[in-house]
Design a protein around this motif. Structure first.
Motif, PDB file in Angstrom:
ATOM      1  N   GLU A   1       0.830  -1.208   0.000  1.00 46.04           N
ATOM      2  CA  GLU A   1       0.000   0.000   0.000  1.00 46.04           C
ATOM      3  C   GLU A   1       0.867   1.263   0.000  1.00 46.04           C
ATOM      4  O   GLU A   1       0.572   2.237  -0.715  1.00 46.04           O
ATOM      5  N   LYS A   2       1.916   1.252   0.819  1.00 49.12           N
ATOM      6  CA  LYS A   2       2.801   2.415   0.893  1.00 49.12           C
ATOM      7  C   LYS A   2       3.538   2.617  -0.427  1.00 49.12           C
ATOM      8  O   LYS A   2       3.655   3.756  -0.926  1.00 49.12           O
ATOM      9  N   LEU A   3       4.035   1.544  -1.018  1.00 47.50           N
ATOM     10  CA  LEU A   3       4.761   1.655  -2.271  1.00 47.50           C
ATOM     11  C   LEU A   3       3.858   2.216  -3.365  1.00 47.50           C
ATOM     12  O   LEU A   3       4.270   3.103  -4.135  1.00 47.50           O
ATOM     13  N   GLU A   4       2.635   1.740  -3.416  1.00 45.64           N
ATOM     14  CA  GLU A   4       1.699   2.240  -4.426  1.00 45.64           C
ATOM     15  C   GLU A   4       1.404   3.721  -4.193  1.00 45.64           C
ATOM     16  O   GLU A   4       1.337   4.511  -5.152  1.00 45.64           O
ATOM     17  N   ALA A   5       1.263   4.107  -2.939  1.00 44.79           N
ATOM     18  CA  ALA A   5       0.983   5.510  -2.629  1.00 44.79           C
ATOM     19  C   ALA A   5       2.142   6.416  -3.061  1.00 44.79           C
ATOM     20  O   ALA A   5       1.919   7.544  -3.529  1.00 44.79           O
ATOM     21  N   LEU A   6       3.366   5.941  -2.917  1.00 42.32           N
ATOM     22  CA  LEU A   6       4.520   6.732  -3.323  1.00 42.32           C
ATOM     23  C   LEU A   6       4.546   6.944  -4.831  1.00 42.32           C
ATOM     24  O   LEU A   6       4.807   8.052  -5.321  1.00 42.32           O
TER      25      LEU A   6
ATOM     26  N   LYS B   1       1.985   6.844  -6.843  1.00 40.59           N
ATOM     27  CA  LYS B   1       0.866   7.743  -7.169  1.00 40.59           C
ATOM     28  C   LYS B   1       1.228   9.194  -6.845  1.00 40.59           C
ATOM     29  O   LYS B   1       0.853  10.113  -7.589  1.00 40.59           O
ATOM     30  N   MET B   2       1.943   9.406  -5.750  1.00 35.72           N
ATOM     31  CA  MET B   2       2.360  10.765  -5.403  1.00 35.72           C
ATOM     32  C   MET B   2       3.258  11.346  -6.488  1.00 35.72           C
ATOM     33  O   MET B   2       3.070  12.495  -6.922  1.00 35.72           O
TER      34      MET B   2
ATOM     35  N   ASP C   1       4.839  -3.769 -11.655  1.00 33.15           N
ATOM     36  CA  ASP C   1       3.374  -3.789 -11.500  1.00 33.15           C
ATOM     37  C   ASP C   1       2.828  -2.368 -11.396  1.00 33.15           C
ATOM     38  O   ASP C   1       1.793  -2.031 -11.996  1.00 33.15           O
ATOM     39  N   LEU C   2       3.530  -1.529 -10.646  1.00 32.91           N
ATOM     40  CA  LEU C   2       3.049  -0.167 -10.392  1.00 32.91           C
ATOM     41  C   LEU C   2       3.350   0.773 -11.557  1.00 32.91           C
ATOM     42  O   LEU C   2       2.556   1.667 -11.857  1.00 32.91           O
ATOM     43  N   ILE C   3       4.490   0.594 -12.215  1.00 32.66           N
ATOM     44  CA  ILE C   3       4.791   1.429 -13.387  1.00 32.66           C
ATOM     45  C   ILE C   3       3.783   1.148 -14.497  1.00 32.66           C
ATOM     46  O   ILE C   3       3.347   2.067 -15.210  1.00 32.66           O
ATOM     47  N   GLU C   4       3.400  -0.114 -14.637  1.00 34.12           N
ATOM     48  CA  GLU C   4       2.383  -0.465 -15.639  1.00 34.12           C
ATOM     49  C   GLU C   4       1.018   0.115 -15.265  1.00 34.12           C
ATOM     50  O   GLU C   4       0.254   0.561 -16.129  1.00 34.12           O
ATOM     51  N   LYS C   5       0.718   0.119 -13.967  1.00 34.35           N
ATOM     52  CA  LYS C   5      -0.577   0.620 -13.497  1.00 34.35           C
ATOM     53  C   LYS C   5      -0.643   2.141 -13.554  1.00 34.35           C
ATOM     54  O   LYS C   5      -1.701   2.721 -13.855  1.00 34.35           O
TER      55      LYS C   5
END
Length: 505
Positions: free
Chosen positions: A302-307, A309-310, A333-337
């Motif tokens: 959750e924290k990694l995703e929030a960073l 997104k920030m 995963d997050l760069i793709e999202k």
């Protein structure tokens, strides 16, 4: 004033072995290249290379500039080969101050074959002693330091870190990744005068190594970022280029800061995992030499995703420390999202351990890979036991990554390793541990020139000797080849057309 640089071998680095006779510079920028006879009529001054070789200015794309400066001034534990010798030496360096901090120990080089523990340091009782491992993802503290920090065996592990204990459940003084903060937040903060002195000595040393600039990340370790940034502003003038990555803890605050010609602000810096040396790099399968251990996840999902997104909320890219393959998987995963803004590229730092499926995903994304060739001679042969043979195909796979078409830059990670670009170039070219991953000389030099420029979106005005590019040059006493890299010396370092380092005769 127009200055003509000539009378030596001038490598443009636009293509392999491409050379020009002369370079015309005005106001810190290359205005033309070509034959000496054609450019000489336009020159107000001629700067002779005296037969030496000129390359685009070398830039270290991953360094800790303040840490490098501190390494120049303190006891460097990376040179020690035994715990007993460390114990014999440290007392002479301890003053009357409450805390003593140094770094560089590497259990893979110690004849005892183990990590240093608090038991080794508890003969020192008047001073809190903290020794950081060479990777900076592990530290050992003596009992005095743990007492001052309020650490007991009941203290819980923080998210992204681990407090070391022995087989009896007692504290052993080891703190891994985010757990290090439990100790380091109690160490007195340095003054701005101290930071200015360290930054000055660091830059002077880096210029002597032929570096015209660096990409560094120092904004979250020495108190409020404004103090550190002010120290940089007071020291960095027009003789060195500093690209400051912004640690996620201060990223939003730093949005209000204005860059200058020689101090730039870069991507949000995020750590996803730790190091292979400390077994905290995040792997998808167990470490081969320690079953049941896969490493440390620095942030919760959750924290990694929030960073991420920030960063995207400010249309900014991210620069992410990822050593293990599972760490790479998580950030992909997050760069793709959350794709980066058009025209920008995310930076994946280290990428020591990969998998074929990750490589295929990476190829579809706008990413630059920030490599450290010097890691190979440093980590081998012990890393083979740590990873096992099955993971080596895509471990430290610099050549394979270039062949796959990735843009790559080159850094040292100093003070973890030595901040000499020639050492990095030699490690990339003469790779005795993974010969199939050896780079050509052109590829290796490109990591520290055009590659470092690509890592910060400066490929159209830095990293090559072409009209319109910054007049940053590294001048060597040899034309580099595979056999002479380590015997080559830096003659001059040139930033914006001005000589900022000259080798003493």
């Amino acid at each position: 004033m127009k200055t003509l640089w000539t009378e030596g071998k001038i490598f443009t680095m636009k293509a392999d072995k491409e050379v020009v006779e002369a370079v015309l510079v005005e106001d810190g920028v290359i205005i033309n290249t070509g034959l000496k006879k054609d450019l000489l009529p336009f020159a107000d001054h001629v700067e002779s290379l005296n037969g030496n070789a000129m390359y685009p200015g070398f830039v270290d794309s991953h360094i800790h500039l303040i840490g490098h400066g501190e390494k120049l001034s303190y006891l460097d534990l990376s040179t020690f080969t035994s715990i007993e010798k460390i114990k014999e030496t440290i007392p002479a360096y301890i003053s009357r101050e409450q805390w003593y901090v140094t770094e560089g120990w590497d259990d893979n080089k110690l004849e005892e074959g183990r990590e240093i523990t608090s038991n080794d340091l508890d003969f020192i009782t008047e001073t809190a002693v903290v020794l950081k491992r060479v990777c900076r993802h592990v530290l050992v503290a003596n009992s005095t330091a743990m007492k001052l920090a309020g650490i007991s065996k009941e203290t819980p592990n923080p998210v992204g870190g681990e407090i070391g204990k022995d087989e009896n459940g007692e504290l052993n003084g080891l703190f891994y990744d985010e757990a290090q903060r439990l100790i380091t937040e109690h160490i007195p903060l340095p003054s701005i005068e101290y930071l200015k002195g360290i930054i000055t000595s660091s830059i002077e040393d880096l210029k002597s190594k032929g570096l015209t600039g660096v990409h560094t990340e120092d904004m979250a370790y020495y108190g409020h970022y404004k103090v550190t940034l002010q120290a940089y502003r007071e020291v960095v003038n027009n003789d060195f280029r500093v690209h400051l990555l912004r640690h996620h803890q201060v990223f939003e605050q730093m949005q209000r800061e204005e860059p200058s010609t020689y101090i730039e602000f870069g991507a949000m810096k995020i750590f996803v995992d730790g190091s292979l040396g400390g077994r905290t790099a995040l792997l998808s399968e167990d470490y081969s030499d320690e079953q049941g251990k896969k490493g440390v996840e620095v942030h919760s999902p959750e924290k990694l995703e929030a960073l991420v997104k920030m960063a995207r909320s400010y249309d900014e890219n991210i620069a992410v420390h990822v050593i293990g393959d599972k760490a790479v998987e998580k950030i992909l995963d997050l760069i793709e999202k959350y794709p980066v803004a058009e025209g920008k590229k995310d930076r994946l730092i280290h990428v020591n351990v990969l998998r074929p499926d990750l490589v295929e995903r990476m190829k579809k994304l706008p990413v630059v890979l920030d490599l450290q060739p010097i890691f190979v001679p440093s980590d081998f042969p012990w890393v083979k036991e740590r990873l096992g043979s099955s993971r080596l195909q895509w471990a430290y796979a610099w050549k394979s990554l270039l062949e796959q078409g990735f843009e790559c830059s080159g850094g040292s990670d100093s003070p973890v390793e030595l901040a000499d670009p020639l050492l990095g170039i030699d490690a990339a070219v003469n790779n005795s541990y993974l010969p199939e991953q050896s780079l050509t000389l052109f590829e290796a030099i490109s990591l520290y020139t055009s590659g470092s420029a690509k890592a910060i979106g400066r490929e159209n005005n830095r990293g090559m000797i072409l009209p319109g590019y910054d007049a940053d040059f590294t001048i060597l006493d040899n034309v580099l080849d595979n056999t002479n890299i380590l015997s080559t010396s830096v003659v001059n370092t040139v930033v914006a057309g001005e000589i900022v380092y000259k080798k003493e005769k």
